[in-house]
Design a protein around this motif. Structure first.
Motif, mmCIF file in Angstrom:
data_model
loop_
_atom_site.group_PDB
_atom_site.id
_atom_site.type_symbol
_atom_site.label_atom_id
_atom_site.label_comp_id
_atom_site.label_asym_id
_atom_site.label_seq_id
_atom_site.Cartn_x
_atom_site.Cartn_y
_atom_site.Cartn_z
ATOM 1 N N MET A 10 -93.080 9.542 -39.731
ATOM 2 C CA MET A 10 -92.046 8.666 -40.273
ATOM 3 C C MET A 10 -92.270 8.400 -41.761
ATOM 4 O O MET A 10 -91.319 8.309 -42.539
ATOM 5 C CB MET A 10 -92.018 7.349 -39.499
ATOM 6 C CG MET A 10 -91.541 7.489 -38.061
ATOM 7 S SD MET A 10 -91.654 5.939 -37.140
ATOM 8 C CE MET A 10 -90.303 5.017 -37.883
ATOM 9 N N ALA A 13 -90.609 10.403 -44.421
ATOM 10 C CA ALA A 13 -89.207 10.128 -44.754
ATOM 11 C C ALA A 13 -89.062 9.191 -45.956
ATOM 12 O O ALA A 13 -87.957 9.014 -46.469
ATOM 13 C CB ALA A 13 -88.488 9.527 -43.544
ATOM 14 N N VAL A 16 -87.290 10.575 -48.930
ATOM 15 C CA VAL A 16 -85.856 10.720 -48.666
ATOM 16 C C VAL A 16 -85.157 9.392 -48.934
ATOM 17 O O VAL A 16 -84.089 9.343 -49.553
ATOM 18 C CB VAL A 16 -85.600 11.189 -47.216
ATOM 19 C CG1 VAL A 16 -84.105 11.249 -46.919
ATOM 20 C CG2 VAL A 16 -86.250 12.542 -46.971
ATOM 21 N N TYR A 23 -79.507 9.670 -46.068
ATOM 22 C CA TYR A 23 -80.119 10.487 -45.014
ATOM 23 C C TYR A 23 -81.415 9.889 -44.480
ATOM 24 O O TYR A 23 -82.079 10.499 -43.645
ATOM 25 C CB TYR A 23 -80.389 11.899 -45.537
ATOM 26 C CG TYR A 23 -79.149 12.612 -45.993
ATOM 27 C CD1 TYR A 23 -78.056 12.768 -45.141
ATOM 28 C CD2 TYR A 23 -79.045 13.123 -47.284
ATOM 29 C CE1 TYR A 23 -76.899 13.409 -45.565
ATOM 30 C CE2 TYR A 23 -77.894 13.769 -47.719
ATOM 31 C CZ TYR A 23 -76.827 13.907 -46.849
ATOM 32 O OH TYR A 23 -75.681 14.543 -47.268
ATOM 33 N N ALA A 24 -81.784 8.719 -44.969
ATOM 34 C CA ALA A 24 -83.045 8.106 -44.556
ATOM 35 C C ALA A 24 -83.121 7.832 -43.053
ATOM 36 O O ALA A 24 -84.150 8.120 -42.433
ATOM 37 C CB ALA A 24 -83.306 6.834 -45.346
ATOM 38 N N ALA A 27 -83.885 10.963 -41.296
ATOM 39 C CA ALA A 27 -85.193 11.451 -41.726
ATOM 40 C C ALA A 27 -86.322 10.698 -41.011
ATOM 41 O O ALA A 27 -87.301 11.309 -40.565
ATOM 42 C CB ALA A 27 -85.340 11.317 -43.239
ATOM 43 N N PHE A 28 -86.180 9.379 -40.895
ATOM 44 C CA PHE A 28 -87.198 8.598 -40.185
ATOM 45 C C PHE A 28 -87.289 9.036 -38.721
ATOM 46 O O PHE A 28 -88.387 9.194 -38.177
ATOM 47 C CB PHE A 28 -86.882 7.100 -40.256
ATOM 48 C CG PHE A 28 -87.335 6.440 -41.532
ATOM 49 C CD1 PHE A 28 -88.683 6.337 -41.849
ATOM 50 C CD2 PHE A 28 -86.405 5.907 -42.415
ATOM 51 C CE1 PHE A 28 -89.107 5.722 -43.021
ATOM 52 C CE2 PHE A 28 -86.815 5.284 -43.591
ATOM 53 C CZ PHE A 28 -88.160 5.190 -43.894
ATOM 54 N N GLY A 31 -88.902 12.438 -38.516
ATOM 55 C CA GLY A 31 -90.349 12.307 -38.713
ATOM 56 C C GLY A 31 -91.045 11.799 -37.474
ATOM 57 O O GLY A 31 -92.120 12.276 -37.099
ATOM 58 N N VAL A 76 -82.217 17.911 -44.055
ATOM 59 C CA VAL A 76 -83.228 16.866 -44.253
ATOM 60 C C VAL A 76 -83.996 16.614 -42.953
ATOM 61 O O VAL A 76 -85.233 16.533 -42.951
ATOM 62 C CB VAL A 76 -82.581 15.565 -44.772
ATOM 63 C CG1 VAL A 76 -83.552 14.401 -44.700
ATOM 64 C CG2 VAL A 76 -82.093 15.764 -46.204
ATOM 65 N N ALA A 77 -83.285 16.526 -41.846
ATOM 66 C CA ALA A 77 -83.950 16.309 -40.564
ATOM 67 C C ALA A 77 -84.885 17.466 -40.231
ATOM 68 O O ALA A 77 -86.013 17.258 -39.758
ATOM 69 C CB ALA A 77 -82.915 16.122 -39.459
ATOM 70 N N VAL A 80 -88.057 17.261 -42.637
ATOM 71 C CA VAL A 80 -88.987 16.178 -42.303
ATOM 72 C C VAL A 80 -89.616 16.419 -40.930
ATOM 73 O O VAL A 80 -90.817 16.214 -40.740
ATOM 74 C CB VAL A 80 -88.286 14.802 -42.370
ATOM 75 C CG1 VAL A 80 -89.215 13.694 -41.894
ATOM 76 C CG2 VAL A 80 -87.815 14.521 -43.788
#
Length: 200
Positions: A10, A13, A16, A23-24, A27-28, A31, A76-77, A80
């Motif tokens: 996590m 992220a 990001v 996109y956070a 991303a979290f 992660g 992004v996903a 990460v």
């Protein structure tokens, strides 16, 4: 601990959030998933079946480049998630061996490298999963996540830290309990139990 891997996944992220905050959230979550995913092999060739320290690291590089050039929820996903899986498998080398009681230091198997075709030895900088230093690493990752994450992300991080604390307190007791419970299983189920739980 799986929770430490999840929290550090996590934490990947955080850049990001700083650069493309829209996109956070994905991303979290990527992660979190990537940090946990390698341990899905816990009962089927643990630290070998889904652990790829070299290949996951190589795969993460173009994924991160693509996400930097073309940032979308998917790129992004993927970046990460792959980076978190790579971090998980590489960091397993820094811990104890693949054994029920890794504090005894009797195993020289940390994680299997498919690239090298052999087991990589444990470095034991973190003596074993659930050691106090493992909990400290979980806490270090959790602090920035809880400071800047939204309510859901903060709740997930806090829950992971709470689970980590309980596991650290019970770690050695669980190692003593596991083989006793494994021996109580019916014979047809025993082939599905890792050998380390039965060969005590």
């Amino acid at each position: 601990m799986a929770t430490t891997h999840a929290l550090w996944g996590m934490a990947l992220a955080l850049p990001v959030l700083a650069t493309t905050p829209e996109y956070a959230p994905i991303a979290f979550l990527a992660g979190l998933g990537g940090g946990l995913a390698p341990d899905f092999d816990l009962y089927a060739g643990h630290r070998k079946t889904l652990h790829f320290p070299v290949y996951a690291s190589i795969a993460a590089i173009p994924a991160m480049v693509l996400a930097a050039i073309v940032p979308t929820a998917v790129t992004v996903a993927l970046a990460v998630g792959l980076a978190a899986a790579a971090l998980h498998t590489v960091s397993d080398i820094l811990g104890g061996g693949l054994e029920l009681r890794p504090w005894e230091g009797s195993s020289e198997r940390a994680v299997y490298s498919h690239y090298h075709g052999r087991w990589l030895r444990p470095r034991r900088l973190v003596r074993y999963d659930g050691a106090p230093e493992d909990f400290a690493l979980a806490g270090i990752a959790a602090v920035p996540i809880t400071l800047v994450g939204d309510a859901l992300i903060t709740t997930i991080a806090a829950a992971l830290v709470a689970v980590s604390a309980v596991y650290v307190l019970l770690r050695k007791w669980l190692a003593a309990l596991a083989p006793r419970l494994a021996r109580l299983l019916p014979a047809p189920l025993r082939p599905y139990v890792p050998a380390r739980y039965l060969d005590i």
